[in-house]
Design a protein around this motif. Structure first.
Motif, PDB file in Angstrom:
ATOM      1  N   LEU A 107       9.158  15.373 -11.676  1.00 32.76           N
ATOM      2  CA  LEU A 107       8.028  15.061 -10.805  1.00 32.76           C
ATOM      3  C   LEU A 107       7.843  13.551 -10.654  1.00 32.76           C
ATOM      4  CD1 LEU A 107       5.903  16.559  -9.162  1.00 32.76           C
ATOM      5  CD2 LEU A 107       4.398  16.462 -11.150  1.00 32.76           C
ATOM      6  N   LEU A 108       7.994  12.820 -11.751  1.00 27.54           N
ATOM      7  CA  LEU A 108       7.901  11.354 -11.681  1.00 27.54           C
ATOM      8  C   LEU A 108       8.990  10.762 -10.796  1.00 27.54           C
ATOM      9  CD1 LEU A 108       6.973  10.326 -15.320  1.00 27.54           C
ATOM     10  CD2 LEU A 108       5.593  10.042 -13.260  1.00 27.54           C
ATOM     11  N   ILE A 109      10.191  11.299 -10.894  1.00 26.36           N
ATOM     12  CA  ILE A 109      11.282  10.825 -10.039  1.00 26.36           C
ATOM     13  C   ILE A 109      10.943  11.085  -8.577  1.00 26.36           C
ATOM     14  CG2 ILE A 109      13.686  11.279  -9.367  1.00 26.36           C
ATOM     15  CD1 ILE A 109      14.264  11.720 -12.374  1.00 26.36           C
ATOM     16  N   TRP A 110      10.431  12.282  -8.289  1.00 26.74           N
ATOM     17  CA  TRP A 110      10.163  12.673  -6.913  1.00 26.74           C
ATOM     18  C   TRP A 110       8.974  11.926  -6.295  1.00 26.74           C
ATOM     19  CZ3 TRP A 110       6.681  16.781  -4.890  1.00 26.74           C
ATOM     20  CH2 TRP A 110       6.930  17.053  -3.534  1.00 26.74           C
ATOM     21  N   VAL A 111       7.875  11.779  -7.046  1.00 23.10           N
ATOM     22  CA  VAL A 111       6.666  11.186  -6.456  1.00 23.10           C
ATOM     23  C   VAL A 111       6.524   9.689  -6.695  1.00 23.10           C
ATOM     24  CG1 VAL A 111       5.384  13.352  -6.521  1.00 23.10           C
ATOM     25  CG2 VAL A 111       5.133  11.741  -8.401  1.00 23.10           C
ATOM     26  N   SER A 112       7.292   9.114  -7.616  1.00 32.76           N
ATOM     27  CA  SER A 112       7.136   7.685  -7.893  1.00 32.76           C
ATOM     28  C   SER A 112       8.422   6.884  -7.716  1.00 32.76           C
ATOM     29  CB  SER A 112       6.613   7.471  -9.315  1.00 32.76           C
ATOM     30  OG  SER A 112       5.310   7.969  -9.416  1.00 32.76           O
ATOM     31  N   LEU A 113       9.490   7.317  -8.332  1.00 28.71           N
ATOM     32  CA  LEU A 113      10.727   6.537  -8.272  1.00 28.71           C
ATOM     33  C   LEU A 113      11.335   6.519  -6.872  1.00 28.71           C
ATOM     34  CD1 LEU A 113      12.805   4.827  -9.773  1.00 28.71           C
ATOM     35  CD2 LEU A 113      14.026   6.942 -10.307  1.00 28.71           C
ATOM     36  N   LEU A 114      11.438   7.673  -6.232  1.00 30.37           N
ATOM     37  CA  LEU A 114      12.028   7.716  -4.890  1.00 30.37           C
ATOM     38  C   LEU A 114      11.232   6.911  -3.862  1.00 30.37           C
ATOM     39  CD1 LEU A 114      13.446  11.343  -4.647  1.00 30.37           C
ATOM     40  CD2 LEU A 114      14.689   9.202  -4.939  1.00 30.37           C
ATOM     41  N   PRO A 115       9.890   7.022  -3.815  1.00 29.66           N
ATOM     42  CA  PRO A 115       9.151   6.161  -2.879  1.00 29.66           C
ATOM     43  C   PRO A 115       9.332   4.671  -3.182  1.00 29.66           C
ATOM     44  CG  PRO A 115       7.771   7.978  -3.548  1.00 29.66           C
ATOM     45  CD  PRO A 115       9.008   8.031  -4.405  1.00 29.66           C
ATOM     46  N   TRP A 116       9.410   4.304  -4.463  1.00 23.70           N
ATOM     47  CA  TRP A 116       9.644   2.898  -4.802  1.00 23.70           C
ATOM     48  C   TRP A 116      11.025   2.455  -4.322  1.00 23.70           C
ATOM     49  CZ3 TRP A 116      13.243   0.474  -7.987  1.00 23.70           C
ATOM     50  CH2 TRP A 116      13.047  -0.889  -8.153  1.00 23.70           C
ATOM     51  N   LEU A 117      12.042   3.301  -4.524  1.00 22.22           N
ATOM     52  CA  LEU A 117      13.386   2.965  -4.047  1.00 22.22           C
ATOM     53  C   LEU A 117      13.417   2.844  -2.532  1.00 22.22           C
ATOM     54  CD1 LEU A 117      15.685   5.137  -6.338  1.00 22.22           C
ATOM     55  CD2 LEU A 117      15.501   2.635  -6.308  1.00 22.22           C
ATOM     56  N   ARG A 118      12.725   3.752  -1.820  1.00 18.91           N
ATOM     57  CA  ARG A 118      12.658   3.651  -0.356  1.00 18.91           C
ATOM     58  C   ARG A 118      11.991   2.347   0.053  1.00 18.91           C
ATOM     59  NH1 ARG A 118      10.180   8.602  -0.351  1.00 18.91           N
ATOM     60  NH2 ARG A 118      11.771  10.098  -0.849  1.00 18.91           N
ATOM     61  N   TRP A 119      10.901   1.978  -0.617  1.00 18.58           N
ATOM     62  CA  TRP A 119      10.204   0.724  -0.311  1.00 18.58           C
ATOM     63  C   TRP A 119      11.123  -0.464  -0.578  1.00 18.58           C
ATOM     64  CZ3 TRP A 119       9.051  -3.444  -3.443  1.00 18.58           C
ATOM     65  CH2 TRP A 119       8.176  -4.394  -2.901  1.00 18.58           C
ATOM     66  N   ARG A 120      11.796  -0.437  -1.711  1.00 15.77           N
ATOM     67  CA  ARG A 120      12.645  -1.548  -2.129  1.00 15.77           C
ATOM     68  C   ARG A 120      13.848  -1.738  -1.213  1.00 15.77           C
ATOM     69  NH1 ARG A 120      13.597  -5.940  -3.281  1.00 15.77           N
ATOM     70  NH2 ARG A 120      14.620  -6.700  -5.135  1.00 15.77           N
ATOM     71  N   LYS A 146       0.832  -1.213   0.000  1.00 11.97           N
ATOM     72  CA  LYS A 146       0.000   0.000   0.000  1.00 11.97           C
ATOM     73  C   LYS A 146       0.864   1.261   0.000  1.00 11.97           C
ATOM     74  CE  LYS A 146      -1.041   1.448   4.670  1.00 11.97           C
ATOM     75  NZ  LYS A 146      -2.045   1.689   5.663  1.00 11.97           N
ATOM     76  N   ALA A 147       2.117   1.139   0.423  1.00 12.14           N
ATOM     77  CA  ALA A 147       3.036   2.287   0.383  1.00 12.14           C
ATOM     78  C   ALA A 147       3.336   2.701  -1.055  1.00 12.14           C
ATOM     79  CB  ALA A 147       4.326   1.948   1.117  1.00 12.14           C
ATOM     80  N   LEU A 148       3.089   1.808  -2.002  1.00 15.31           N
ATOM     81  CA  LEU A 148       3.349   2.096  -3.417  1.00 15.31           C
ATOM     82  C   LEU A 148       2.094   2.511  -4.181  1.00 15.31           C
ATOM     83  CD1 LEU A 148       5.734  -0.881  -4.209  1.00 15.31           C
ATOM     84  CD2 LEU A 148       6.343   1.499  -3.733  1.00 15.31           C
ATOM     85  N   LEU A 149       0.971   2.542  -3.510  1.00 17.67           N
ATOM     86  CA  LEU A 149      -0.294   2.841  -4.190  1.00 17.67           C
ATOM     87  C   LEU A 149      -0.315   4.254  -4.772  1.00 17.67           C
ATOM     88  CD1 LEU A 149      -2.883   1.442  -4.886  1.00 17.67           C
ATOM     89  CD2 LEU A 149      -3.864   2.257  -2.756  1.00 17.67           C
ATOM     90  N   LEU A 150      -0.037   5.270  -3.977  1.00 15.83           N
ATOM     91  CA  LEU A 150      -0.044   6.648  -4.488  1.00 15.83           C
ATOM     92  C   LEU A 150       1.065   6.882  -5.514  1.00 15.83           C
ATOM     93  CD1 LEU A 150      -1.031   8.710  -1.326  1.00 15.83           C
ATOM     94  CD2 LEU A 150      -2.414   8.166  -3.330  1.00 15.83           C
ATOM     95  N   PRO A 151       2.284   6.387  -5.288  1.00 16.93           N
ATOM     96  CA  PRO A 151       3.302   6.549  -6.344  1.00 16.93           C
ATOM     97  C   PRO A 151       2.887   5.891  -7.665  1.00 16.93           C
ATOM     98  CG  PRO A 151       4.378   6.027  -4.292  1.00 16.93           C
ATOM     99  CD  PRO A 151       2.901   5.887  -4.052  1.00 16.93           C
ATOM    100  N   ALA A 152       2.191   4.768  -7.599  1.00 17.00           N
ATOM    101  CA  ALA A 152       1.758   4.102  -8.831  1.00 17.00           C
ATOM    102  C   ALA A 152       0.653   4.890  -9.536  1.00 17.00           C
ATOM    103  CB  ALA A 152       1.277   2.688  -8.517  1.00 17.00           C
ATOM    104  N   VAL A 153      -0.248   5.469  -8.759  1.00 22.59           N
ATOM    105  CA  VAL A 153      -1.325   6.275  -9.338  1.00 22.59           C
ATOM    106  C   VAL A 153      -0.759   7.558  -9.935  1.00 22.59           C
ATOM    107  CG1 VAL A 153      -3.371   7.634  -8.735  1.00 22.59           C
ATOM    108  CG2 VAL A 153      -3.138   5.303  -7.893  1.00 22.59           C
ATOM    109  N   ALA A 154       0.322   8.063  -9.355  1.00 21.13           N
ATOM    110  CA  ALA A 154       0.918   9.316  -9.834  1.00 21.13           C
ATOM    111  C   ALA A 154       1.485   9.185 -11.249  1.00 21.13           C
ATOM    112  CB  ALA A 154       2.012   9.781  -8.880  1.00 21.13           C
ATOM    113  N   VAL A 155       1.946   8.005 -11.626  1.00 18.62           N
ATOM    114  CA  VAL A 155       2.571   7.832 -12.948  1.00 18.62           C
ATOM    115  C   VAL A 155       1.603   8.174 -14.079  1.00 18.62           C
ATOM    116  CG1 VAL A 155       3.638   6.178 -14.536  1.00 18.62           C
ATOM    117  CG2 VAL A 155       4.315   6.214 -12.131  1.00 18.62           C
TER     118      VAL A 155
END
Length: 178
Positions: free
Chosen positions: A66-79, A23-32
């Motif tokens: 914006l994609l790097i900031w709202v999607s890639l970085l949260p995914w990297l933090r999760w990973r 669920k931590a990736l839900l908003l980053p995925a929707v942002a793409v």
């Protein structure tokens, strides 16, 4: 589970190894699709004017940042965030560029509590609170999948670790024979 030789001692067994809940990736995925859709609309909806090419490049650059900031970085933090429980300790590792880690020996754990609200119950995740003796006292791990099962396993391991004779259960003494 597979043994991570970099984190485990020879006599340790890995019991739990997990990342935060999806669920931590839900908003980053929707942002793409939202960012890509808005950027595409902005690029193609521009009227004909001097400097249109530069404006389109600016829109694309802003969209990529914006994609790097709202999607890639949260995914990297999760990973790069891991929560592990071994036969001897609780291990937390996190960080993308600079890493942080915390190890809590099971013998120092005083209490293991979990909480989850309605949405967390539906998704099968929650927050784990580990209270330990020492300077840093409490550790709160949010968005942990299967939090109830992890709490039960961790409580059992803490109980075993605090038994005399290094975690081996003592056999009851036999009553004297008459």
């Amino acid at each position: 589970m597979a043994k991570d030789s970099r984190l485990l001692a020879d006599d340790e067994e890995l019991v739990v190894d997990t990342h935060p809940h999806w669920k931590a990736l839900l908003l980053p995925a929707v942002a793409v699709p939202v960012v890509v859709g808005l950027a595409s609309w902005a690029v193609f909806a521009m009227g004909d004017f001097n400097g249109r090419g530069y404006a389109q490049i600016a829109v694309v650059v802003v969209a990529v940042l914006l994609l790097i900031w709202v999607s890639l970085l949260p995914w990297l933090r999760w990973r790069t965030t891991r929560f592990m429980v071994t036969s001897r300790r609780v291990v937390i590792r996190s960080g993308v560029i600079s890493r942080t880690g915390r190890d809590i020996p099971l013998t120092r754990v005083n209490d293991v509590t979990f909480t989850h609200g309605l949405v967390d119950r539906v998704l099968g995740c929650g927050t784990l609170l580990i209270e330990s003796g020492g300077e840093r006292g409490q550790l709160v791990i949010g968005e942990l999948p299967h939090v109830e099962a992890i709490q039960r396993q961790l409580s059992d391991l803490v109980e075993q670790a605090n038994l005399p004779h290094g975690g081996e259960r003592e056999l009851p003494e036999e009553p004297p024979r008459a």
